[in-house]
Design an enzyme around this catalytic site. Structure first.
Site, short mmCIF file in Angstrom:
data_model
loop_
_atom_site.label_atom_id
_atom_site.label_comp_id
_atom_site.label_asym_id
_atom_site.label_seq_id
_atom_site.Cartn_x
_atom_site.Cartn_y
_atom_site.Cartn_z
N ASP A 1 0.85 -1.20 0.00
CA ASP A 1 0.00 0.00 0.00
C ASP A 1 0.88 1.25 0.00
OD1 ASP A 1 -2.46 1.33 0.20
OD2 ASP A 1 -2.39 1.38 2.39
N HIS A 2 0.61 2.19 -0.89
CA HIS A 2 1.33 3.48 -0.94
C HIS A 2 2.85 3.34 -1.01
CE1 HIS A 2 -2.21 6.01 -0.41
NE2 HIS A 2 -2.63 5.14 0.50
N ASP B 1 2.69 5.06 -5.40
CA ASP B 1 1.95 6.28 -5.15
C ASP B 1 2.81 7.49 -5.50
OD1 ASP B 1 0.59 8.44 -4.25
OD2 ASP B 1 0.38 7.77 -2.17
N ASP C 1 -8.45 0.98 6.57
CA ASP C 1 -7.47 0.85 7.65
C ASP C 1 -8.04 1.45 8.94
OD1 ASP C 1 -5.29 0.68 9.28
OD2 ASP C 1 -3.91 1.75 7.99
P1 13P Z 1 -8.92 4.85 5.72
O1 13P Z 1 -8.05 5.75 6.50
O2 13P Z 1 -10.20 5.50 5.32
O3 13P Z 1 -9.18 3.53 6.38
O4 13P Z 1 -8.16 4.51 4.33
C1 13P Z 1 -7.12 3.58 4.32
C2 13P Z 1 -6.38 3.57 3.04
O5 13P Z 1 -6.71 4.22 2.07
C3 13P Z 1 -5.19 2.71 2.98
O6 13P Z 1 -4.51 2.86 1.77
O1 G3H Z 2 -3.31 4.90 3.59
C1 G3H Z 2 -2.57 4.70 4.56
C2 G3H Z 2 -2.81 3.54 5.42
O2 G3H Z 2 -3.84 3.84 6.33
C3 G3H Z 2 -1.55 3.09 6.09
O3 G3H Z 2 -1.19 3.95 7.11
O4 G3H Z 2 1.24 4.39 6.70
O5 G3H Z 2 0.21 4.67 8.99
O6 G3H Z 2 0.56 2.39 8.01
P1 G3H Z 2 0.30 3.86 7.74
ZN ZN Z 3 -4.57 4.87 1.01
#
Ligand code: 13P
Ligand code: G3H
Ligand code: ZN
Length: 305
Positions: free
Chosen positions: A79-80, A101, A252
């Site tokens: 993710d990201h 990202d 998340d």
């Molecule tokens: P939320 O903060 O709305 O749960 O989104 C999480 C997210 O986009 C993780 O990539």
């Molecule tokens: O989009 C972000 C997710 O909620 C992950 O958050 O980088 O704090 O793990 P984090």
């Molecule tokens: Zn996100």
């Protein structure tokens, strides 16, 4: 065995979404998996760069591997990812998909970086998610007027020039627990424009937690202070899934709220308790409860394995 691409295509055809749930520890992942098992749902299990560094790559990948062995309808996703290097590392570690990202970069730089990641990942049949437009940051408490919405024409060009498999778009969702200060809306007009220019292309919504009132109130009752927390209304997400091409919904914050609500409640009600199992188990069960509800009522991915 069907792969992630199979489920993305199926989701697009049958108008359901894959929940993409972030995990940072064993209990969270177990809670998510149990919900998927109970509902016979495929899903994406996501780790951020922060999660990788918190757990350690070996623990993150090891936990995911154990889950996939027990229930092979879970797909591990970065993710990201912010750099080519971290995406390459995830590909090399055996992830099913990666997100690059580049949304905070100038447009041409985002294209160049995303294309480079696609070229590498696709050699191994690993899927790539790109992002265009800006989904506002954690606890920024920005109203949707301050969002940088995705430009539909750029979205088309971005997909064509990078070769991404899925695209995260900004239509009014935002990360964290404070998503709106005003009206709770999403820009379905922008989503429709994107879909006209990119027919049948799989789209992703980040920042899609619903921030349920019951979790917020439990947290606040037991010593927390998140009274202004507000999420995306369920009905808007249902519409995005049922009537549009949104096939991945990132969650998340709701998982964090579920765990925290139980930890706070158990510890406040039992001040003498210090066995972590006594508060992590209810946290894990609450995660299963809220993800089950999302699978049945927002993602509509139940019985899709
Ligand atoms: P939320 O903060 O709305 O749960 O989104 C999480 C997210 O986009 C993780 O990539
Ligand atoms: O989009 C972000 C997710 O909620 C992950 O958050 O980088 O704090 O793990 P984090
Ligand atoms: Zn996100």
């Amino acid at each position: 065995m069907f792969n992630l691409k199979y489920y993305i295509d199926k989701a697009l055809k049958e108008h359901f979404a894959l929940g993409a749930m972030n995990f940072n520890n064993m209990e969270t992942l177990q809670g998510i998996m149990q919900a998927c098992v109970n509902t016979k749902s495929p899903a994406i299990i996501s780790v951020s760069e922060g999660a990788l560094s918190y757990m350690g790559e070996d623990f993150a990948v090891g936990l995911a591997k154990i889950c996939k062995e027990k229930y092979p309808y879970l797909f591990l996703h970065l993710d990201h990812g912010k750099s080519f290097e971290v995406c390459k590392k995830a590909v090399d570690l055996g992830f099913d998909s990666v997100m690059i990202d580049g949304s905070s970069l100038p447009y041409e730089e985002n294209i160049a970086l995303t294309k480079k990641v696609c070229e590498y990942a696709h050699k191994f049949d690993i899927l790539v998610e790109g992002e265009l437009g800006q989904i506002k940051g954690i606890e920024d408490n920005v109203s949707s007027v301050n969002q940088h919405y995705t430009d539909p024409y750029k979205a088309k060009e971005f997909v064509e020039r990078t070769g991404v498999d899925t695209l995260a778009i900004a239509i009014g969702t935002s990360h964290g627990a404070y998503k709106y200060s005003g009206e709770q809306t999403l820009r379905f007009d922008i989503l429709e424009e994107i879909e006209k220019l990119l027919p049948n292309f799989p789209l992703v919504l980040h920042g899609a937690s619903t921030v349920d009132e019951s979790l917020v109130s439990t947290i606040n009752t037991y010593g927390g202070d998140i009274s202004r927390a507000v999420g995306i209304p369920k009905e808007l997400l249902q519409k995005a899934v049922r009537e549009h091409n949104v096939i991945k919904i990132n969650t998340d914050t709701d998982i964090r709220l579920a765990m925290t609500s139980q930890v706070r409640q158990v510890l406040m009600q039992n001040p003498k308790e210090f066995d972590p199992r006594k508060y992590l188990k209810p946290g894990r069960e609450k995660i299963t409860e809220i993800i089950t509800d999302k699978i049945n009522n927002i993602f509509f991915s139940n019985n899709k394995i």
